[in-house]
Design a protein around this motif. Structure first.
Motif, PDB file in Angstrom:
ATOM      1  N   ASN A  92       6.512 -32.016  29.040  1.00  0.00           N
ATOM      2  CA  ASN A  92       5.722 -32.290  28.043  1.00  0.00           C
ATOM      3  C   ASN A  92       4.775 -33.546  27.850  1.00  0.00           C
ATOM      4  OD1 ASN A  92       6.006 -29.637  26.805  1.00  0.00           O
ATOM      5  ND2 ASN A  92       8.069 -30.418  25.391  1.00  0.00           N
ATOM      6  N   GLN A  93       6.132 -34.621  28.223  1.00  0.00           N
ATOM      7  CA  GLN A  93       5.447 -36.148  28.112  1.00  0.00           C
ATOM      8  C   GLN A  93       4.293 -36.329  29.024  1.00  0.00           C
ATOM      9  OE1 GLN A  93       8.098 -39.133  28.434  1.00  0.00           O
ATOM     10  NE2 GLN A  93       6.741 -40.772  27.775  1.00  0.00           N
ATOM     11  N   PRO A  94       4.246 -35.990  30.440  1.00  0.00           N
ATOM     12  CA  PRO A  94       3.230 -36.213  31.216  1.00  0.00           C
ATOM     13  C   PRO A  94       2.159 -35.182  30.686  1.00  0.00           C
ATOM     14  CG  PRO A  94       5.074 -35.606  32.409  1.00  0.00           C
ATOM     15  CD  PRO A  94       5.601 -35.741  30.988  1.00  0.00           C
ATOM     16  N   TYR A  95       2.291 -33.945  30.430  1.00  0.00           N
ATOM     17  CA  TYR A  95       1.137 -33.251  29.951  1.00  0.00           C
ATOM     18  C   TYR A  95       0.415 -33.849  28.995  1.00  0.00           C
ATOM     19  CZ  TYR A  95      -1.420 -29.155  28.218  1.00  0.00           C
ATOM     20  OH  TYR A  95      -2.500 -28.558  27.743  1.00  0.00           O
ATOM     21  N   GLU A  96       1.182 -34.439  27.756  1.00  0.00           N
ATOM     22  CA  GLU A  96       0.562 -34.899  26.748  1.00  0.00           C
ATOM     23  C   GLU A  96      -0.379 -36.207  27.239  1.00  0.00           C
ATOM     24  OE1 GLU A  96      -0.111 -33.684  23.737  1.00  0.00           O
ATOM     25  OE2 GLU A  96       1.037 -31.917  24.339  1.00  0.00           O
ATOM     26  N   ARG A  97       0.158 -37.037  27.902  1.00  0.00           N
ATOM     27  CA  ARG A  97      -0.682 -38.153  28.580  1.00  0.00           C
ATOM     28  C   ARG A  97      -1.825 -37.728  29.183  1.00  0.00           C
ATOM     29  NH1 ARG A  97       3.492 -40.430  30.876  1.00  0.00           N
ATOM     30  NH2 ARG A  97       2.963 -39.499  33.127  1.00  0.00           N
ATOM     31  N   PHE A  98      -1.767 -36.488  30.097  1.00  0.00           N
ATOM     32  CA  PHE A  98      -2.830 -36.093  30.650  1.00  0.00           C
ATOM     33  C   PHE A  98      -3.889 -35.487  29.638  1.00  0.00           C
ATOM     34  CE2 PHE A  98      -4.894 -31.877  31.787  1.00  0.00           C
ATOM     35  CZ  PHE A  98      -5.635 -32.376  32.909  1.00  0.00           C
ATOM     36  N   ARG A  99      -3.496 -34.929  28.710  1.00  0.00           N
ATOM     37  CA  ARG A  99      -4.564 -34.417  27.708  1.00  0.00           C
ATOM     38  C   ARG A  99      -5.221 -35.498  26.906  1.00  0.00           C
ATOM     39  NH1 ARG A  99      -2.408 -29.964  23.597  1.00  0.00           N
ATOM     40  NH2 ARG A  99      -4.205 -30.595  22.707  1.00  0.00           N
ATOM     41  N   GLY A 100      -4.472 -36.484  26.612  1.00  0.00           N
ATOM     42  CA  GLY A 100      -5.017 -37.847  26.112  1.00  0.00           C
ATOM     43  C   GLY A 100      -6.253 -38.397  26.998  1.00  0.00           C
ATOM     44  N   GLU A 101      -5.688 -38.345  28.297  1.00  0.00           N
ATOM     45  CA  GLU A 101      -6.493 -39.069  29.258  1.00  0.00           C
ATOM     46  C   GLU A 101      -7.823 -38.158  29.541  1.00  0.00           C
ATOM     47  OE1 GLU A 101      -4.473 -40.448  32.680  1.00  0.00           O
ATOM     48  OE2 GLU A 101      -2.929 -41.747  31.486  1.00  0.00           O
ATOM     49  N   LEU A 102      -7.659 -36.975  29.683  1.00  0.00           N
ATOM     50  CA  LEU A 102      -8.722 -36.264  29.463  1.00  0.00           C
ATOM     51  C   LEU A 102      -9.807 -36.140  28.512  1.00  0.00           C
ATOM     52  CD1 LEU A 102      -9.847 -33.772  31.563  1.00  0.00           C
ATOM     53  CD2 LEU A 102      -8.516 -31.964  30.126  1.00  0.00           C
ATOM     54  N   SER A 103      -9.138 -36.264  27.397  1.00  0.00           N
ATOM     55  CA  SER A 103      -9.872 -36.325  26.057  1.00  0.00           C
ATOM     56  C   SER A 103     -10.816 -37.656  26.152  1.00  0.00           C
ATOM     57  CB  SER A 103      -8.840 -36.609  24.888  1.00  0.00           C
ATOM     58  OG  SER A 103     -10.056 -36.551  23.694  1.00  0.00           O
ATOM     59  N   HIS A 104     -10.200 -38.907  26.572  1.00  0.00           N
ATOM     60  CA  HIS A 104     -10.881 -39.876  26.998  1.00  0.00           C
ATOM     61  C   HIS A 104     -12.066 -39.772  27.970  1.00  0.00           C
ATOM     62  CE1 HIS A 104      -8.825 -42.160  24.197  1.00  0.00           C
ATOM     63  NE2 HIS A 104      -7.739 -42.149  24.743  1.00  0.00           N
ATOM     64  N   LEU A 105     -11.704 -38.902  28.937  1.00  0.00           N
ATOM     65  CA  LEU A 105     -12.943 -38.541  30.258  1.00  0.00           C
ATOM     66  C   LEU A 105     -13.960 -37.881  29.452  1.00  0.00           C
ATOM     67  CD1 LEU A 105     -13.225 -38.807  33.295  1.00  0.00           C
ATOM     68  CD2 LEU A 105     -12.081 -36.887  33.484  1.00  0.00           C
ATOM     69  N   PHE A 106     -13.526 -36.816  28.591  1.00  0.00           N
ATOM     70  CA  PHE A 106     -14.756 -36.121  28.211  1.00  0.00           C
ATOM     71  C   PHE A 106     -15.661 -37.039  27.130  1.00  0.00           C
ATOM     72  CE2 PHE A 106     -12.088 -32.141  28.830  1.00  0.00           C
ATOM     73  CZ  PHE A 106     -13.097 -31.425  29.545  1.00  0.00           C
ATOM     74  N   GLU A 107     -14.898 -37.881  26.450  1.00  0.00           N
ATOM     75  CA  GLU A 107     -15.787 -38.817  25.486  1.00  0.00           C
ATOM     76  C   GLU A 107     -16.387 -39.827  26.424  1.00  0.00           C
ATOM     77  OE1 GLU A 107     -12.699 -41.080  23.229  1.00  0.00           O
ATOM     78  OE2 GLU A 107     -12.134 -39.091  22.224  1.00  0.00           O
ATOM     79  N   ASP A 108     -16.088 -40.214  27.341  1.00  0.00           N
ATOM     80  CA  ASP A 108     -16.873 -40.912  28.342  1.00  0.00           C
ATOM     81  C   ASP A 108     -17.925 -40.125  28.795  1.00  0.00           C
ATOM     82  OD1 ASP A 108     -15.083 -43.245  27.854  1.00  0.00           O
ATOM     83  OD2 ASP A 108     -14.107 -42.967  30.067  1.00  0.00           O
ATOM     84  N   GLU A 109     -17.598 -39.022  29.223  1.00  0.00           N
ATOM     85  CA  GLU A 109     -19.033 -38.062  29.801  1.00  0.00           C
ATOM     86  C   GLU A 109     -20.043 -37.940  28.617  1.00  0.00           C
ATOM     87  OE1 GLU A 109     -20.890 -36.061  32.613  1.00  0.00           O
ATOM     88  OE2 GLU A 109     -19.279 -37.298  32.948  1.00  0.00           O
ATOM     89  N   ASP A 110     -19.670 -37.776  27.431  1.00  0.00           N
ATOM     90  CA  ASP A 110     -20.612 -37.498  26.364  1.00  0.00           C
ATOM     91  C   ASP A 110     -21.276 -38.834  26.115  1.00  0.00           C
ATOM     92  OD1 ASP A 110     -19.515 -34.819  25.943  1.00  0.00           O
ATOM     93  OD2 ASP A 110     -18.233 -35.640  24.376  1.00  0.00           O
ATOM     94  N   HIS A 111     -20.985 -39.788  26.683  1.00  0.00           N
ATOM     95  CA  HIS A 111     -21.556 -41.087  26.250  1.00  0.00           C
ATOM     96  C   HIS A 111     -22.220 -41.737  27.667  1.00  0.00           C
ATOM     97  CE1 HIS A 111     -18.884 -41.111  22.708  1.00  0.00           C
ATOM     98  NE2 HIS A 111     -19.722 -41.928  22.124  1.00  0.00           N
ATOM     99  N   GLY A 112     -22.382 -40.660  28.377  1.00  0.00           N
ATOM    100  CA  GLY A 112     -23.236 -40.908  29.678  1.00  0.00           C
ATOM    101  C   GLY A 112     -22.481 -41.846  30.708  1.00  0.00           C
ATOM    102  N   GLY A 113     -21.289 -41.849  30.690  1.00  0.00           N
ATOM    103  CA  GLY A 113     -20.273 -42.477  31.371  1.00  0.00           C
ATOM    104  C   GLY A 113     -20.181 -43.914  31.344  1.00  0.00           C
ATOM    105  N   THR A 114     -20.538 -44.526  30.342  1.00  0.00           N
ATOM    106  CA  THR A 114     -20.678 -45.890  29.855  1.00  0.00           C
ATOM    107  C   THR A 114     -19.965 -46.102  28.599  1.00  0.00           C
ATOM    108  OG1 THR A 114     -22.837 -45.977  28.768  1.00  0.00           O
ATOM    109  CG2 THR A 114     -22.749 -46.205  31.231  1.00  0.00           C
ATOM    110  N   GLU A 115     -19.463 -47.484  28.481  1.00  0.00           N
ATOM    111  CA  GLU A 115     -18.621 -47.727  27.267  1.00  0.00           C
ATOM    112  C   GLU A 115     -19.305 -48.829  26.659  1.00  0.00           C
ATOM    113  OE1 GLU A 115     -14.597 -47.884  27.148  1.00  0.00           O
ATOM    114  OE2 GLU A 115     -14.427 -46.286  28.403  1.00  0.00           O
TER     115      GLU A 115
END
Length: 125
Positions: free
Chosen positions: A102-125
C-alpha cells in the motif's frame, strides 16, 4: 486506478506450487471433507485438483491430506494438522504482503499524478 497482486510460491526450478488457487482448494477440502467435492465447488476436475495437491505435497515435503480409502464414494479427505496450520500461516503472509504494498503504491500514485500535471503544463514548471 487500483493495484492487484498475485502471490505464489515457487520451487527451486521456478515452478509454482502454492497460490490463491491451491489455497481455495485446501479451504474447500477443509469445508467439504472431500477432494472431489472441493474440486467440484471450484469448477476444476478431480485430476487437476489431485495434481495440485500432489505438487504441493511434493514441494513442501509433507502430506497435507489424510485420505480415507474405502466406502461407497472412496473420495473422503481431510486436511492434516500441518495443512490447517499452513493455511493460516499462508493467509497471514498473503495479507501482510499485500498490505505492505500500500505505501509504495500510494507513493507511485502521487508521483504519477505529478507526472500528469507536468505533462498538462508542457513538461515545464
Amino acid at each position: 486506478m487500483e493495484l492487484k497482486t498475485k502471490l505464489y510460491l515457487v520451487d527451486e526450478e521456478g515452478n509454482k506450487f502454492m497460490g490463491i488457487g491451491v489455497l481455495w482448494l485446501l479451504q474447500q477440502i477443509q469445508t467439504h471433507k472431500s477432494l472431489r467435492q472441493g474440486a467440484s465447488v471450484l469448477g476444476i476436475s478431480y485430476s487437476k485438483a489431485f495434481s495440485m495437491i500432489r505438487n504441493l505435497e511434493k514441494s513442501l515435503g509433507v502430506a497435507v491430506l489424510d485420505r480415507r480409502k474405502g466406502g461407497a464414494a472412496r473420495d473422503g479427505a481431510t486436511l492434516t494438522p500441518f495443512a490447517e496450520r499452513f493455511i493460516a500461516l499462508y493467509e497471514s503472509f498473503e495479507q501482510d504482503a499485500k498490505l505492505s504494498l500500500n505505501q509504495p503504491y500510494e507513493r507511485f500514485r502521487g508521483e504519477l499524478s505529478h507526472l500528469f500535471e507536468d505533462e498538462d503544463h508542457g513538461g515545464t514548471e
